[in-house]
Design an enzyme around this catalytic site. Structure first.
Site, mmCIF file in Angstrom:
data_model
loop_
_atom_site.group_PDB
_atom_site.id
_atom_site.type_symbol
_atom_site.label_atom_id
_atom_site.label_comp_id
_atom_site.label_asym_id
_atom_site.label_seq_id
_atom_site.Cartn_x
_atom_site.Cartn_y
_atom_site.Cartn_z
ATOM 1 N N HIS A 42 0.810 -1.230 0.000
ATOM 2 C CA HIS A 42 0.000 0.000 0.000
ATOM 3 C C HIS A 42 0.841 1.277 0.000
ATOM 4 O O HIS A 42 0.304 2.362 -0.242
ATOM 5 C CB HIS A 42 -0.939 0.031 1.201
ATOM 6 N N ASP A 100 -2.360 -10.487 -3.023
ATOM 7 C CA ASP A 100 -3.001 -10.112 -1.753
ATOM 8 C C ASP A 100 -4.474 -9.769 -2.010
ATOM 9 O O ASP A 100 -4.827 -9.318 -3.106
ATOM 10 C CB ASP A 100 -2.267 -8.899 -1.171
ATOM 11 N N HIS A 133 -6.064 -7.269 -1.087
ATOM 12 C CA HIS A 133 -6.259 -5.831 -1.313
ATOM 13 C C HIS A 133 -5.499 -5.345 -2.537
ATOM 14 O O HIS A 133 -4.463 -5.916 -2.911
ATOM 15 C CB HIS A 133 -5.792 -5.048 -0.082
ATOM 16 N N ASP A 175 -4.557 -13.088 2.755
ATOM 17 C CA ASP A 175 -5.838 -12.624 3.287
ATOM 18 C C ASP A 175 -6.984 -12.920 2.312
ATOM 19 O O ASP A 175 -8.136 -12.544 2.560
ATOM 20 C CB ASP A 175 -5.807 -11.132 3.690
HETATM 21 C C1 OKS Z 1 -9.667 -0.477 7.921
HETATM 22 C C2 OKS Z 1 -9.157 -1.644 7.169
HETATM 23 C C3 OKS Z 1 -7.745 -1.453 6.803
HETATM 24 C C4 OKS Z 1 -7.300 -2.556 5.922
HETATM 25 C C5 OKS Z 1 -5.867 -2.467 5.615
HETATM 26 C C6 OKS Z 1 -5.486 -3.505 4.610
HETATM 27 C C7 OKS Z 1 -4.270 -4.243 5.008
HETATM 28 C C8 OKS Z 1 -3.889 -5.296 4.028
HETATM 29 N N1 OKS Z 1 -10.610 -0.857 8.914
HETATM 30 N N2 OKS Z 1 -3.398 -4.938 2.849
HETATM 31 O O1 OKS Z 1 -2.988 -5.833 1.983
HETATM 32 O O2 OKS Z 1 -3.984 -6.465 4.262
HETATM 33 ZN ZN ZN Z 2 -4.229 -7.341 2.230
HETATM 34 MG MG MG Z 3 -3.820 -7.669 -4.771
#
Ligand code: OKS
Ligand code: ZN
Ligand code: MG
Length: 343
Positions: free
Chosen positions: A159, A195, A197, A284
């Site tokens: 991120h 991932d 996200h 995840d």
């Molecule tokens: C806010 C949620 C934040 C999620 C962060 C994501 C972390 C992650 N309540 N990124 O790959 O796993």
């Molecule tokens: Zn993630």
């Molecule tokens: Mg991804």
């Protein structure tokens, strides 16, 4: 397969994550890395090495110098300002406001972040530096002839933009790794982000470049973090047009659907003819993950590892997310074992 791991990850021990209006115990906690390491050892995956020290130069190939020094001094500035808790950003330059770096630490925290769930305390800098060194050590081993190496990074990285932290990430380990390959003469590098996200930082860092192909499969940002990037119409810009691919999936997506995106990704990677591959590996996507909504099973990670191996590329895996701590070791190491041929 060799694993690179640093005990310094444990210096990142914040007590707070802003979630649901509460300050909860962070999902991104030290036991994540320790559980994966225990599984690496228990399965005798291969040698476990501590990272070398690479200094700040390879980090600054991807991140701005002012962002790097902000992270270094942030906690001290926060303490010097007399703040009683952990450092948490709470104000940003919204539409119509000015993107100008203020003197005050509250303003600086907002300037260098895009979200509020990621608290900072004393050990964050050391852990983030160690995590980048883990990735760079894995890169060096692969450049030295290893087919694939597991960079057991913590904190994660995908991120983080050139000058923004958020989503538990500070230094973009996958981007730093890809840039290191480029700087060592690898002509084209692909980053595959599996991932749950969107890898918004990785996308943004390489968005106008054609030498690093960025692909991410992830939950629909209309519904989940990071909310403001990761849609399928983001294809790259300028020289980078056609060198970014987002594959977006809805709640309850099983491997049978998700893997179709993986096939699309693998075909794009093959057409790009990269000379190295970086896999931003989050688990995840797991069916029991507490903050995500895909339905991959532990066995699916073996299949995923096997498919990645079939690309036939020198490969660095950088650890990203995954919050079902009970299963995170099995799931992450299954990708490595699938890569090595375990069914
Ligand atoms: C806010 C949620 C934040 C999620 C962060 C994501 C972390 C992650 N309540 N990124 O790959 O796993
Ligand atoms: Zn993630
Ligand atoms: Mg991804």
């Amino acid at each position: 397969m060799k694993t690179v791991f640093s005990p310094l990850h444990a210096r990142r021990t914040v007590k707070t994550e802003l979630d649901g209006g509460l300050l909860i115990e962070p999902h991104e906690k030290p036991s994540r890395a320790e559980t994966i390491l225990a599984r690496v050892r228990n399965q005798a995956l291969g040698e476990v090495l501590e990272p070398e020290e690479f200094g700040l130069e390879p980090i600054k190939r991807v991140h701005t110098a002012d962002y790097v020094s902000f992270l270094e001094t942030c906690w001290d500035e926060w303490v010097a300002a007399g703040k009683p808790g952990e450092a948490i950003p709470a104000v940003w330059a919204g539409r119509g406001m000015r993107h100008r770096l203020p003197k005050d630490i509250d303003g600086r925290l907002g300037y260098y972040s895009f979200a509020a769930e990621t608290s900072i305390t004393e050990g964050t800098w050391d852990a983030a530096r160690a995590s980048a060194n883990v990735a760079l050590t894995a890169q060096k081993l692969v450049a030295g002839g290893e087919r694939a190496v597991f960079a057991l990074c913590r904190p994660p990285g995908h991120h983080a933009h050139a000058d923004l932290f958020g989503g538990y990430c500070f230094f973009n380990n996958a981007a730093i790794t890809a840039q290191a390959f480029r700087d060592q003469g690898y002509q084209r590098v692909a980053i595959l982000d599996v991932d749950f996200h969107h890898g918004n930082g990785t996308q943004a860092i390489f968005y106008n470049r054609s030498d690093v192909l960025t692909i991410s499969l992830h939950g629909d940002p209309d519904l989940v973090f990071p909310h403001f990037l990761g849609f399928e119409d983001e294809i790259g810009e300028g020289d980078g047009e056609g060198y970014n691919l987002n594959l977006v999936y809805p709640p309850n997506t099983p491997y049978s659907t998700w893997s179709q995106g993986l096939e699309t990704a693998c075909r794009q990677i093959e057409a790009f003819r990269p000379t190295a591959l970086v896999v931003a590996l989050g688990v995840d996507t797991f069916e029991e993950d507490p903050i995500s909504f895909f339905k991959l099973t532990s066995g699916d990670y073996l299949t995923l590892g096997k498919r990645i191996e079939q690309l036939g590329l020198p490969t660095v895996f950088t650890m990203e997310g995954g919050y079902d701590v009970e299963a995170i070791g099995v799931n992450a190491v299954n990708v490595m074992q699938g890569f090595e041929g375990k069914e």
